[in-house]
Design an enzyme around this catalytic site. Structure first.
Site, PDB file in Angstrom:
ATOM      1  N   GLU A 220      39.962  39.374  39.998  1.00 52.11           N
ATOM      2  CA  GLU A 220      41.388  39.415  40.309  1.00 52.11           C
ATOM      3  C   GLU A 220      42.235  39.210  39.052  1.00 52.11           C
ATOM      4  O   GLU A 220      43.190  39.921  38.822  1.00 52.11           O
ATOM      5  CB  GLU A 220      41.761  38.355  41.354  1.00 52.11           C
ATOM      6  CG  GLU A 220      43.256  38.349  41.583  1.00 52.11           C
ATOM      7  CD  GLU A 220      43.725  37.566  42.787  1.00 52.11           C
ATOM      8  OE1 GLU A 220      43.030  36.625  43.198  1.00 52.11           O
ATOM      9  OE2 GLU A 220      44.806  37.905  43.301  1.00 52.11           O
TER      10      GLU A 220
ATOM     11  N   ASP B 225      37.134  36.719  43.467  1.00 53.32           N
ATOM     12  CA  ASP B 225      38.477  36.172  43.663  1.00 53.32           C
ATOM     13  C   ASP B 225      38.361  34.654  43.472  1.00 53.32           C
ATOM     14  O   ASP B 225      37.738  33.968  44.279  1.00 53.32           O
ATOM     15  CB  ASP B 225      38.977  36.506  45.077  1.00 53.32           C
ATOM     16  CG  ASP B 225      40.455  36.219  45.231  1.00 53.32           C
ATOM     17  OD1 ASP B 225      41.009  35.456  44.418  1.00 53.32           O
ATOM     18  OD2 ASP B 225      41.060  36.753  46.183  1.00 53.32           O
TER      19      ASP B 225
ATOM     20  N   ILE C  21      40.633  32.161  43.583  1.00 49.85           N
ATOM     21  CA  ILE C  21      41.284  31.416  44.673  1.00 49.85           C
ATOM     22  C   ILE C  21      41.867  32.439  45.635  1.00 49.85           C
ATOM     23  O   ILE C  21      42.879  33.082  45.317  1.00 49.85           O
ATOM     24  CB  ILE C  21      42.448  30.506  44.187  1.00 49.85           C
ATOM     25  CG1 ILE C  21      42.040  29.617  43.014  1.00 49.85           C
ATOM     26  CG2 ILE C  21      42.971  29.660  45.339  1.00 49.85           C
ATOM     27  CD1 ILE C  21      43.201  28.762  42.467  1.00 49.85           C
ATOM     28  N   ASP C  22      41.247  32.623  46.768  1.00 54.93           N
ATOM     29  CA  ASP C  22      41.878  33.462  47.787  1.00 54.93           C
ATOM     30  C   ASP C  22      42.628  32.526  48.730  1.00 54.93           C
ATOM     31  O   ASP C  22      42.050  31.594  49.282  1.00 54.93           O
ATOM     32  CB  ASP C  22      40.834  34.284  48.559  1.00 54.93           C
ATOM     33  CG  ASP C  22      41.525  35.300  49.449  1.00 54.93           C
ATOM     34  OD1 ASP C  22      42.249  36.151  48.914  1.00 54.93           O
ATOM     35  OD2 ASP C  22      41.371  35.218  50.683  1.00 54.93           O
TER      36      ASP C  22
ATOM     37  N   THR D   5      45.991  31.713  47.458  1.00 54.78           N
ATOM     38  CA  THR D   5      46.706  31.011  46.381  1.00 54.78           C
ATOM     39  C   THR D   5      47.989  30.353  46.870  1.00 54.78           C
ATOM     40  O   THR D   5      48.328  29.245  46.451  1.00 54.78           O
ATOM     41  CB  THR D   5      47.076  32.004  45.253  1.00 54.78           C
ATOM     42  OG1 THR D   5      45.979  32.881  45.048  1.00 54.78           O
ATOM     43  CG2 THR D   5      47.396  31.287  43.972  1.00 54.78           C
TER      44      THR D   5
ATOM     45  N   ASP E  87      39.564  40.457  47.749  1.00 56.01           N
ATOM     46  CA  ASP E  87      39.919  39.669  48.934  1.00 56.01           C
ATOM     47  C   ASP E  87      38.870  39.838  50.038  1.00 56.01           C
ATOM     48  O   ASP E  87      38.719  38.957  50.892  1.00 56.01           O
ATOM     49  CB  ASP E  87      41.255  40.139  49.548  1.00 56.01           C
ATOM     50  CG  ASP E  87      42.441  40.037  48.606  1.00 56.01           C
ATOM     51  OD1 ASP E  87      42.486  39.079  47.825  1.00 56.01           O
ATOM     52  OD2 ASP E  87      43.330  40.920  48.660  1.00 56.01           O
TER      53      ASP E  87
HETATM   54  P1  2AM Z   1      45.496  35.704  47.125  1.00 57.79           P
HETATM   55  O1  2AM Z   1      45.751  34.400  47.725  1.00 57.79           O
HETATM   56  O2  2AM Z   1      44.291  35.737  46.238  1.00 57.79           O
HETATM   57  O3  2AM Z   1      46.721  36.329  46.478  1.00 57.79           O
HETATM   58  C1  2AM Z   1      46.742  37.014  52.721  1.00 57.79           C
HETATM   59  O4  2AM Z   1      47.527  37.860  53.470  1.00 57.79           O
HETATM   60  C2  2AM Z   1      45.948  37.772  51.695  1.00 57.79           C
HETATM   61  O5  2AM Z   1      46.778  38.573  50.849  1.00 57.79           O
HETATM   62  C3  2AM Z   1      45.195  36.832  50.780  1.00 57.79           C
HETATM   63  O6  2AM Z   1      43.875  37.253  50.728  1.00 57.79           O
HETATM   64  C4  2AM Z   1      45.953  36.869  49.463  1.00 57.79           C
HETATM   65  O7  2AM Z   1      45.106  36.727  48.318  1.00 57.79           O
HETATM   66  C5  2AM Z   1      46.587  38.234  49.478  1.00 57.79           C
HETATM   67  N1  2AM Z   1      47.893  38.191  48.818  1.00 57.79           N
HETATM   68  C6  2AM Z   1      48.900  37.350  49.065  1.00 57.79           C
HETATM   69  N2  2AM Z   1      49.981  37.599  48.279  1.00 57.79           N
HETATM   70  C7  2AM Z   1      49.622  38.632  47.493  1.00 57.79           C
HETATM   71  C8  2AM Z   1      50.301  39.374  46.453  1.00 57.79           C
HETATM   72  N3  2AM Z   1      51.554  39.078  46.077  1.00 57.79           N
HETATM   73  N4  2AM Z   1      49.616  40.369  45.870  1.00 57.79           N
HETATM   74  C9  2AM Z   1      48.343  40.664  46.257  1.00 57.79           C
HETATM   75  N5  2AM Z   1      47.670  40.005  47.236  1.00 57.79           N
HETATM   76  C10 2AM Z   1      48.297  39.003  47.843  1.00 57.79           C
HETATM   77 CA    CA Z   2      42.870  37.163  47.047  1.00 63.37          CA
END
Ligand code: 2AM
Ligand code: CA
Length: 266
Positions: A71, A88, A90-91, A93, A216
């Site tokens: 990521e 990834d 931290i999924d 975040t 993800d």
């Molecule tokens: P992340 O926490 O690694 O960004 C939740 O709906 C999912 O969408 C999560 O797996 C999250 O991964 C991802 N996500 C949330 N905000 C995002 C962003 N701005 N861009 C890309 N992915 C996003």
């Molecule tokens: Ca993610």
């Protein structure tokens, strides 16, 4: 019943556990940072990058030939063109930033364009979800199986809301309206990787989301399949890693959930 982990799973589990040690301490600090004016966002970016570096170090040490898709740092070609880790750090975040303990480290192994192994580790609850092609899906040392529910009205479905007005909110609202009308409820927790792991564990009966990235969902896809569930794009095709569209459910509900969502698309 416990099983012997393959060498690759052992490498992935070890890498996740090692990176999670520091990440847990970072999470403790984030909770303190909530009260500072600057907020925790920059701190979390550093934690994200450092976790990815730790995972990369461990995996590269154990499997020097393999490539990476990550990521934070993108693609790194390996000497072996047919194998790479999809990571990834931290999924979930946004949850991490807000001090909500629903986030995970996700690592998948792709071999010859197929996902063959996945690890999703939830550090705060110490839940290690892992799966390997032909070897089943496991939570710590217990075998996982998708739920057996077959009635929509008894089932709970997880989803993700398209963020920051990217994605079609109107269409999404129609989708949740349709699912809401026929199910026991919808959950939106904010980590696609964990949502898929929870489908594999039979906690959620299904999950759908669009606009996702390969890191993800790569580990979660094999986890649901190895737990006896079905995964595709919402339209039924198999290009989830390319399109970012995912529909996952137990085999009793997969078709009905897909139709319920698709019928709302104008
Ligand atoms: P992340 O926490 O690694 O960004 C939740 O709906 C999912 O969408 C999560 O797996 C999250 O991964 C991802 N996500 C949330 N905000 C995002 C962003 N701005 N861009 C890309 N992915 C996003
Ligand atoms: Ca993610």
């Amino acid at each position: 019943m416990a099983t012997l982990q393959s060498a690759n799973i052992t490498v992935m589990v070890k890498a996740a556990r090692k990176a999670a040690g520091k990440l847990k301490r970072d999470y403790g600090e984030v909770e303190q940072l909530q009260v500072s004016t600057k907020g925790p966002a920059d701190f979390v970016t550093v934690a994200d990058i450092r976790t990815e570096e730790m995972l990369r170090d461990s995996l590269a040490h154990a499997r020097p030939e393999y490539g990476f898709l990550m990521e934070e740092s993108g693609t790194i070609a390996g000497n072996d063109p047919n194998r790479r880790w999809i990571i990834d750090p931290i999924d979930g975040t946004t949850n991490f930033i807000h001090g909500i303990p629903y986030f995970a480290i996700s690592i998948a192994l792709e071999e010859n364009n197929q996902i063959t192994a996945g690890v999703i580790y939830e550090p705060i609850n110490d839940q290690m979800f892992w799966a390997e092609k032909g070897n089943g899906a496991w939570l710590n040392d217990r075998r996982m199986r998708v739920s057996g529910r077959s009635q929509m009205e008894q089932s709970i479905f997880a989803t993700g809301i398209p963020f920051l007005n990217r994605g079609d909110h109107k269409q999404f609202l129609q989708q949740i309206e349709s699912v809401m009308a026929v199910s026991a409820g919808i959950r939106r927790f904010g980590s696609a990787a964990l949502d898929l792991a929870y489908v594999a564990a039979g906690r959620f009966d299904g999950f759908w989301e669009t606009g996702l990235q390969p890191w993800d969902i790569a580990a979660g896809i094999i986890m649901v399949r190895e737990a006896g569930g079905m995964v595709s794009e919402i339209n039924g095709r198999d290009g989830m890693l390319k399109t970012g569209s995912v529909l996952a459910a137990n085999p009793n509900l997969y078709k009905e959930l897909g139709q319920t969502i698709l019928n709302t698309v104008k």
